[in-house]
Design a protein around this motif. Structure first.
Motif, short mmCIF file in Angstrom:
data_model
loop_
_atom_site.label_atom_id
_atom_site.label_comp_id
_atom_site.label_asym_id
_atom_site.label_seq_id
_atom_site.Cartn_x
_atom_site.Cartn_y
_atom_site.Cartn_z
N LYS A 85 0.84 -1.20 0.00
CA LYS A 85 0.00 0.00 0.00
C LYS A 85 0.87 1.25 0.00
O LYS A 85 0.60 2.20 -0.74
N GLY A 106 -11.01 -4.33 -0.65
CA GLY A 106 -10.54 -3.03 -0.20
C GLY A 106 -9.63 -2.37 -1.20
O GLY A 106 -9.78 -1.19 -1.52
N LEU A 107 -8.69 -3.14 -1.72
CA LEU A 107 -7.72 -2.57 -2.65
C LEU A 107 -8.38 -2.27 -4.00
O LEU A 107 -8.10 -1.24 -4.62
N THR A 110 -10.20 1.06 -4.30
CA THR A 110 -9.44 2.30 -4.42
C THR A 110 -9.03 2.59 -5.86
O THR A 110 -8.51 3.66 -6.15
N GLY A 111 -9.24 1.63 -6.74
CA GLY A 111 -8.91 1.85 -8.14
C GLY A 111 -7.43 1.67 -8.46
O GLY A 111 -6.98 2.09 -9.53
N THR A 112 -6.68 1.06 -7.57
CA THR A 112 -5.26 0.88 -7.84
C THR A 112 -4.97 -0.44 -8.55
O THR A 112 -3.85 -0.70 -8.92
#
Lengths: 416, 300
Positions: A85, A106-107, A110-112
């Protein structure tokens, strides 16, 4: 308002300056000067030296079949998600990295993480993957990761201890409780070596129809959940037939089992190479987890390869992912048995289903609950574990403990 | 005219000074002042750093949230318990150790080295070694069983885990303060002791009425450093509980909670910064109270 903007600007310049200073690793220049060879980074954790060695071999095969791509493998030894992260925030994330199903929602939110749909072609055969496993990495119809393998839980039993006590391998939860009681001597040897944490108990908690989480909120104080977990607490406090590893001086249930301090443990695939290496003399067998109310259940843990949305080498990154999770790559990766193949076709060929030790693990795949929920699972499971352990150790009644944990978890979720 | 020349020369001199200082200034700005300003900025915002960074001004919301956060209260209570026990014990222990080492016993140097050794070990390694000794079949329980006492589940039992960390920390930091006391002990004039001896004071009276009062400024320093150090407890409880602050929140300290909010859950970075500021405030107040009571300057 103005001050806020100024502060934001200042901090952003500080951040940029920081990344500019630390970011001179030079791999971008390398690709530019070479022109032909693309270097991509692959980050993961290293489970064991043997597993890392196997991965390196496969990566070598990949490089020889894809001469224009070079893979730089990085091992993040500790606090994997924190490191990933932080690096993603700093714009220094790896191109391809491991992502656990339980951290995935969760990840992804975030759009990552890059959606892979535009890269997945017909011949990659996405339908070949076990449905629950691939589903853990899908959101709103998009696929964000391809599972590299999985493991379920099975019941490991100590053959010698069962034989001496004249106990049959239990099939139902009632038989299991009775057997555990018989196998405990009250002095350091217990029937059941339990891990009192949600990751291991999720399927048991939901066995009687209650739900641990509903709509991304904690709902585990439900009486149905309490009822289904109560037997485990009673085994520790009333029947004295269960203990957690720390109570016997072990660090995890696999070690407890190997040391002969527990006759039964619920463990996964990773325990098999460990037991072989650390306790080669141990005679043990595996079976599917005991049925609760006539229903089978187990947990499944899966990790996938995902692509960094900020990566500048997406084509090459997909080449790597598709190779590693393709039929050929997965066959190599799972050949040594560190993980079970998440592709049905590879699983059939591997013969693990007929394997005496790994068979029960494979058998659990179709009915397993994947250890993943929604974005708030980390908060939910943290609070659950915190209170459940005190109930397990007999400090407070289970319903009260879970009620307190649920309240706190939902408060934290609201505060987010 | 001359005035202007003068100011020009002065400006140039000042400029030179700043040029010479610029490396330090840059480092200070980048690594100390910058982060502090950034943390202040974070504390007033709801922050999502991952992906498209998102800052949302929320005023004092993050600070008011602390008031009804059970976990924050728990962490503060644990830290408070820890401070209130560890600081006095380690200070008294350091003083007693230093006094005995200064009394001129045989093999004084040898004991000085032995006593100081724990301080040299890194706290992470120390914690791992202690966890091994706290193990159910470890040294501590074996030792207790010699005397027929029951063993404890040091690491897994919520009612004992914090005490286990306290013991570990006292053992490892007291020697450091002992060395400071030793240095201060050399400064007490021998004539005071001689005069007391003439008046018929015994060893304990000399210690109580000469040594302790003369060491007051050093004690003040030791207590303040101890306060700051213990309020910032992180690594030991982190390693001890594997980062969770468990069992049952019993080893959750304020700094560990800040870490959890900053890195473990999404979108609470601003809240973590707010707790960090609250902690800084608590340490400041504790230090001020300590100074008020010790009146360190009154001696001279």
């Amino acid at each position: 308002m103005k001050i806020r903007k100024m502060l934001a600007g200042m901090s952003m310049t500080a951040l940029l300056l920081g990344t500019a200073l630390t970011g001179c690793s030079g791999d971008k220049e390398k690709t530019a000067s070479n022109g032909e060879k693309t270097e991509i980074t692959l980050a993961g954790w290293g489970s064991s030296p043997e597993e890392t060695k196997l991965l390196d071999e496969i990566l070598k095969d990949f490089e020889s079949s894809h001469p224009n791509i070079k893979v730089k493998r990085e091992t993040i030894a500790d606090q994997y998600m924190d490191v990933i992260k932080t690096r993603l925030i700093g714009g220094e994330g790896p191109d391809v990295f491991y992502l656990d199903a339980f951290e995935a929602p969760g990840l992804i939110s975030t759009g990552t993480v890059q959606p892979l749909d535009e890269y997945i072609k017909e011949d990659f055969d996405l339908k070949d993957f076990e449905e629950p496993l691939i589903k853990a990495f899908q959101k709103e119809g998009k696929t964000y990761g391809v599972p590299k393998g999985y493991s379920t839980l099975a019941m490991f039993y100590n053959k010698k201890m069962l034989e001496e006590a004249g106990v049959e391998v239990p099939k139902t939860w009632e038989e299991f409780q009775a057997a555990s009681k018989k196998l405990s001597n009250g002095k350091g040897v217990y029937g059941f070596g339990a891990s009192p944490e949600l990751a291991r108990l999720y399927h048991i908690a939901q066995a009687k129809g209650g739900k641990v989480a509903t709509d991304n909120k904690a709902t585990f104080a439900d009486q149905k959940v309490v009822d289904s977990l109560q037997p485990i607490v009673d085994m520790h406090n009333v029947e004295k037939s269960a203990a957690e590893p720390k109570e016997t001086g072990a660090t995890w249930t696999g070690e407890m089992f190997g040391q002969g301090k527990a006759a039964f443990v619920f463990e996964g695939n990773w325990a098999i190479p460990y037991l072989k290496a650390t306790f080669p003399e141990l005679e043990y067998g595996t079976a599917e987890l005991p049925e609760i109310d006539g229903k089978k259940g187990t947990m499944a843990y899966t990790v996938s390869y995902v692509m960094n949305a900020a990566s500048e080498k997406k084509e090459a990154s997909w080449e790597l992912i598709s190779y590693l999770t393709g039929k050929e790559g997965m066959e190599k990766w799972t050949s040594k048995g560190f993980e079970l193949p998440s592709r049905k076709s590879v699983a059939e060929k591997s013969g693990f289903a007929e394997d005496e030790i790994r068979g029960p693990l494979v058998a659990g795949a179709p009915y397993a609950t994947v250890w993943a929920d929604d974005t708030n699972l980390p908060i939910i499971f943290n609070n659950f574990n915190n209170q459940f352990i005190s109930s397990f150790l007999g400090d407070q009644p289970l319903d009260k403990a879970l009620k307190a944990a649920e309240t706190q978890a939902n408060k934290e979720i609201e505060n987010q | 005219m001359s005035n202007r020349n003068f100011s020009k020369a002065k400006a140039r001199e000042a400029g030179q000074g700043y040029v010479f200082m610029s490396p330090t200034l840059l480092v200070l700005l980048l690594f100390i002042i910058g982060p502090i300003l950034y943390a202040i900025f974070l504390a007033f915002h709801k922050v999502q750093l991952l992906g498209a960074a998102d800052f949302q001004y929320v005023g004092f919301d993050n600070f008011t949230k602390i008031m009804n956060d059970e976990k924050a209260k728990m962490a503060l209570w644990n830290t408070f318990k820890y401070v209130i026990i560890v600081v006095p014990v380690q200070t008294i222990l350091a003083l007693v150790l230093a006094a005995t080492l200064n009394a001129g016993i045989k093999g004084q140097k040898f004991f000085r080295i032995i006593y100081f050794l724990p301080t040299l070990t890194s706290s992470a390694v120390l914690t791992l070694i202690f966890m091994w000794m706290y193990n159910q079949n470890g040294l501590f329980n074996k030792f207790l069983s010699i005397f027929g006492l029951p063993g404890y589940n040091w690491i897994g039992d919520p009612s004992i885990a914090l005490n286990a960390i306290m013991m570990m920390n006292i053992w490892s930091t007291a020697p450091f303060y002992m060395v400071i006391y030793l240095a201060a002990l050399q400064d007490i004039p021998e004539s005071l002791y001689e005069a007391a001896e003439l008046d018929g004071a015994n060893v304990f009276q000399k210690f109580l009425f000469i040594t302790v009062p003369n060491l007051r400024p050093v004690t003040s320093f030791v207590v303040i450093m101890g306060l700051i150090g213990t309020f910032q407890l992180f690594d030991q409880s982190y390693i001890f509980s594997g980062g969770s602050g468990g069992p049952n929140n019993s080893t959750l300290t304020v700094v560990l909670l800040i870490y959890q909010y900053a890195f473990k859950s999404m979108g609470t970075m601003g809240y973590a910064a707010a707790i960090a500021f609250a902690l800084a405030l608590v340490i400041l107040i504790a230090t001020l109270i300590q100074r008020k009571f010790s009146k360190e300057e009154s001696l001279y």
